[in-house]
Write a protein that holds these residues in place. Structure first.
Motif, PDB file in Angstrom:
ATOM      1  N   TYR A  88      16.479   0.354 -29.455  1.00  0.00           N
ATOM      2  CA  TYR A  88      15.714  -0.038 -28.269  1.00  0.00           C
ATOM      3  C   TYR A  88      15.180  -1.461 -28.430  1.00  0.00           C
ATOM      4  O   TYR A  88      15.241  -2.272 -27.503  1.00  0.00           O
ATOM      5  N   ALA A  89      14.682  -1.787 -29.625  1.00  0.00           N
ATOM      6  CA  ALA A  89      14.153  -3.129 -29.878  1.00  0.00           C
ATOM      7  C   ALA A  89      15.253  -4.180 -29.741  1.00  0.00           C
ATOM      8  O   ALA A  89      15.026  -5.248 -29.166  1.00  0.00           O
ATOM      9  N   ARG A  90      16.442  -3.881 -30.254  1.00  0.00           N
ATOM     10  CA  ARG A  90      17.562  -4.829 -30.136  1.00  0.00           C
ATOM     11  C   ARG A  90      17.998  -4.997 -28.685  1.00  0.00           C
ATOM     12  O   ARG A  90      18.233  -6.108 -28.226  1.00  0.00           O
ATOM     13  N   ARG A  91      18.111  -3.876 -27.968  1.00  0.00           N
ATOM     14  CA  ARG A  91      18.562  -3.920 -26.578  1.00  0.00           C
ATOM     15  C   ARG A  91      17.596  -4.665 -25.682  1.00  0.00           C
ATOM     16  O   ARG A  91      18.004  -5.465 -24.838  1.00  0.00           O
ATOM     17  N   ARG A  92      16.321  -4.382 -25.810  1.00  0.00           N
ATOM     18  CA  ARG A  92      15.307  -4.927 -24.897  1.00  0.00           C
ATOM     19  C   ARG A  92      14.664  -6.216 -25.378  1.00  0.00           C
ATOM     20  O   ARG A  92      13.936  -6.851 -24.633  1.00  0.00           O
ATOM     21  N   ALA A 102       8.385  -1.251 -30.614  1.00  0.00           N
ATOM     22  CA  ALA A 102       9.399  -0.247 -30.274  1.00  0.00           C
ATOM     23  C   ALA A 102       9.212   1.013 -31.104  1.00  0.00           C
ATOM     24  O   ALA A 102       9.368   2.126 -30.606  1.00  0.00           O
ATOM     25  N   LEU A 103       8.859   0.864 -32.384  1.00  0.00           N
ATOM     26  CA  LEU A 103       8.679   2.036 -33.250  1.00  0.00           C
ATOM     27  C   LEU A 103       7.381   2.784 -32.943  1.00  0.00           C
ATOM     28  O   LEU A 103       7.267   3.971 -33.258  1.00  0.00           O
ATOM     29  N   ALA A 104       6.411   2.111 -32.359  1.00  0.00           N
ATOM     30  CA  ALA A 104       5.134   2.755 -32.035  1.00  0.00           C
ATOM     31  C   ALA A 104       5.132   3.386 -30.645  1.00  0.00           C
ATOM     32  O   ALA A 104       4.133   3.936 -30.214  1.00  0.00           O
ATOM     33  N   THR A 105       6.277   3.313 -29.953  1.00  0.00           N
ATOM     34  CA  THR A 105       6.384   3.883 -28.614  1.00  0.00           C
ATOM     35  C   THR A 105       7.199   5.166 -28.666  1.00  0.00           C
ATOM     36  O   THR A 105       8.343   5.151 -29.124  1.00  0.00           O
ATOM     37  N   PRO A 106       6.657   6.282 -28.186  1.00  0.00           N
ATOM     38  CA  PRO A 106       7.444   7.518 -28.198  1.00  0.00           C
ATOM     39  C   PRO A 106       8.598   7.457 -27.210  1.00  0.00           C
ATOM     40  O   PRO A 106       8.461   6.927 -26.110  1.00  0.00           O
ATOM     41  N   SER A 107       9.754   7.938 -27.608  1.00  0.00           N
ATOM     42  CA  SER A 107      10.965   7.997 -26.772  1.00  0.00           C
ATOM     43  C   SER A 107      11.218   6.707 -26.018  1.00  0.00           C
ATOM     44  O   SER A 107      11.129   6.672 -24.804  1.00  0.00           O
ATOM     45  N   PRO A 108      11.528   5.629 -26.731  1.00  0.00           N
ATOM     46  CA  PRO A 108      11.698   4.342 -26.039  1.00  0.00           C
ATOM     47  C   PRO A 108      12.871   4.318 -25.107  1.00  0.00           C
ATOM     48  O   PRO A 108      13.785   4.957 -25.079  1.00  0.00           O
TER      49      PRO A 108
END
Length: 106
Positions: A89-93, A100-106
């Motif tokens: 998710y971090a790479r995509r967005r 990104a890791l602190a967000t549930p179900s990114p």
């Protein structure tokens, strides 16, 4: 009772509680311990995947510190699958890895 925080050795998969903030060394390998926070609960030593998750979180800058309201550190991934999803998710967005890791179900 003084405030105690957990310090971890990722190579030995050990956790120690200390009441002072300073540099500590692992008694087994002599490497510097990482500050994990006061809400950290160490996984079993034999659970390599859980320790890999802890390693990714600590190296991303996410600790396990109590929030001011005493409700814990917030969401943290527990499995390697959740970590992989957060990193993808971090790479995509293009968002920071820690967010990104602190967000549930990114």
């Amino acid at each position: 009772m003084p405030h105690r925080s957990a310090y971890v050795c990722l190579s030995c998969r050990l956790s120690f509680k200390h009441s002072e903030y300073r540099a500590y060394q692992c008694p087994r390998c002599r490497r510097t311990l990482l500050l994990a926070g006061d809400s950290f609960e160490a996984p079993p030593r034999r659970d390599r995947d859980a320790w890999r998750v802890v390693s990714v979180l600590l190296h991303a800058g996410l600790g396990f510190r109590q929030r001011c309201c005493g409700c814990g550190p917030g969401y943290r991934p527990r499995t390697l699958r959740e970590v992989r999803e957060g990193l993808a998710y971090a790479r995509r967005r293009g968002v920071p890895v820690a967010r990104a890791l602190a967000t549930p179900s990114p």
